[in-house]
Motif scaffolding. Sequence first.
Motif, mmCIF file in Angstrom:
data_model
loop_
_atom_site.group_PDB
_atom_site.id
_atom_site.type_symbol
_atom_site.label_atom_id
_atom_site.label_comp_id
_atom_site.label_asym_id
_atom_site.label_seq_id
_atom_site.Cartn_x
_atom_site.Cartn_y
_atom_site.Cartn_z
ATOM 1 N N VAL A 128 -50.539 10.677 10.882
ATOM 2 C CA VAL A 128 -50.047 9.301 10.763
ATOM 3 C C VAL A 128 -50.727 8.600 9.592
ATOM 4 O O VAL A 128 -50.084 7.878 8.819
ATOM 5 C CB VAL A 128 -50.297 8.535 12.073
ATOM 6 N N SER A 149 -44.432 8.834 13.688
ATOM 7 C CA SER A 149 -45.809 8.354 13.570
ATOM 8 C C SER A 149 -46.006 7.099 14.405
ATOM 9 O O SER A 149 -47.053 6.926 15.055
ATOM 10 C CB SER A 149 -46.152 8.060 12.107
ATOM 11 N N VAL A 187 -46.719 2.289 7.905
ATOM 12 C CA VAL A 187 -45.906 3.143 8.773
ATOM 13 C C VAL A 187 -44.964 2.295 9.613
ATOM 14 O O VAL A 187 -43.767 2.604 9.753
ATOM 15 C CB VAL A 187 -46.814 4.003 9.682
#
Length: 540
Positions: free
Chosen positions: A375, A244, A36
Amino acid sequence: MAAAARLNRFRGWLPGRTLSLAVLAATLCAAPVLAVAWIALTGETGDYLRHLAGTRLPTYLATSAAVALIAAAGSGLIGTGLGWLMARTDFFGRRTLGWVLILPLAVPAYVAAYAWLDLSHAGGPLQAMTGGLFPTIRGSWGAGLMFALVLYPYVYLLARNAFAAQSADAYNAARTLGAGPLHAFWRTSLPMARPAIAAGLALVVMESLADYGTVSHLGAPTLSIGLIRAWSGAGSLVDAARLSLVLVLVAIFIFGLERAQRSRARNINAAGRHKPAPRLPLTGLTALAAFLACLLPLLLGMIIPLGRLGWLALRTEAASGLAAASLHSLTLAGVTALIAAALGLGTAYALRSRTTIAILAARAAGLGYAVPGAVAAVGVIALLSGTQALIDPAWRALTGEVFPILLTSTGAALVLAYLSRFAAAAISPAETALARVTPSLDGAARTLGATPRRRVWQIHWPLIAAGVTSAGLLVFVEVLKELPATMILRPFNYDTLAIIAHNFASDERLGEAALPSLLIPLVALLPMIFVARYLSRQDR
């Protein structure tokens, strides 16, 4: 010599190469977060995020803060009060209530929200009974209230243990100096329990920020709402990754505050002993008041919502596909729980070596529990997509075709996302259980010629079985309740109970949503009873 001694101790303690399991757990938890971060920092900014920054993002941030604060305040008040009652007083039913008070953790906050909004909306039963005076439970305060009612056991458990472990010396000294009971509690007992309470509140806040179903149903747009919309609406992985990353940074900040608060804790006793605080016996009206105080959060957080949903389910025909959704939920939860329990046990064994790698692996795995489900799902997509991009050129050169799509939108991807978030939840119970296996037990077994395998099965396992089972069941319950990660990663036509309930509730078809919503806590209740009784076994 020191290194050799440590290595020998490491080999003596570990039944096999469990360090690899600890590293695997850390990788599963950390890899999606790192993916991420990489996508968020290297990807191009999309139009959706620019539009969001100038319109809805301030609202998402403000609502997230409001929901988290209300949830923390409510759960802190309920959990701390109940923890003190269970640890410092004695009244009829206390032992049973000690573990029953943990059971609201089996109820997802969104399930409680479905029931309470149906009860309190305009024209609902509570409005009719009170002549329209009962407020409609919705918005930021309604979502925060739902979180407080179902998540207070996090604070309750830690506060109860902290109060029970305190010495009576400081409290008695305050009373001797003329302080009243309330003032003595405020100046002595509460400050000593503050680090434990802060740890429980951190869990409540992180769970509140991670939620999607509750805030969506009650109209409280938080960052999780924005993240889901960025992925499902705008279809932008980069924008979803950047939102996220905001959630991850908030979670790390909260986690850091909790660690700092815990590091300030001091429990000093010069003699190494302390006088345990005696329980205050309650009788008559005071005992009745304490019993009702314990019963109230159970009624509001579990009994009334489930009763309402049961009443709706009896009046509505069951929706199709419920059996398949139940099987999917049980399969995903069961597989994840088994893997998580194995990883947790392996990490707990590795921690006994006290090596730097084991400690760092456990801390990296522990970070996963602070990461919201949405996330984790975005991280899994980014991780698999990045791996796909690396493999494609070489595969195309060899075969002339695109490499088959990796595990995105499959059950395996869902399990990977669940493990990245919940594997950490299995480490602490396994480590606590393994602490019962003392060096003297292993030494005696080795002296008698027991092989490592025999020591594990005949000595270790009987002592740690309940703790490891509890760890797996905790993960099982959490996966049953998980909604946002399942929404993002589930394969087409692969519904779970949480998905079916959410879809019907979103369409204002609460009658059809009632049965799948009710099945989630009912299925989770049996394992939660086992976990609650295990966690309360020393509360006598």
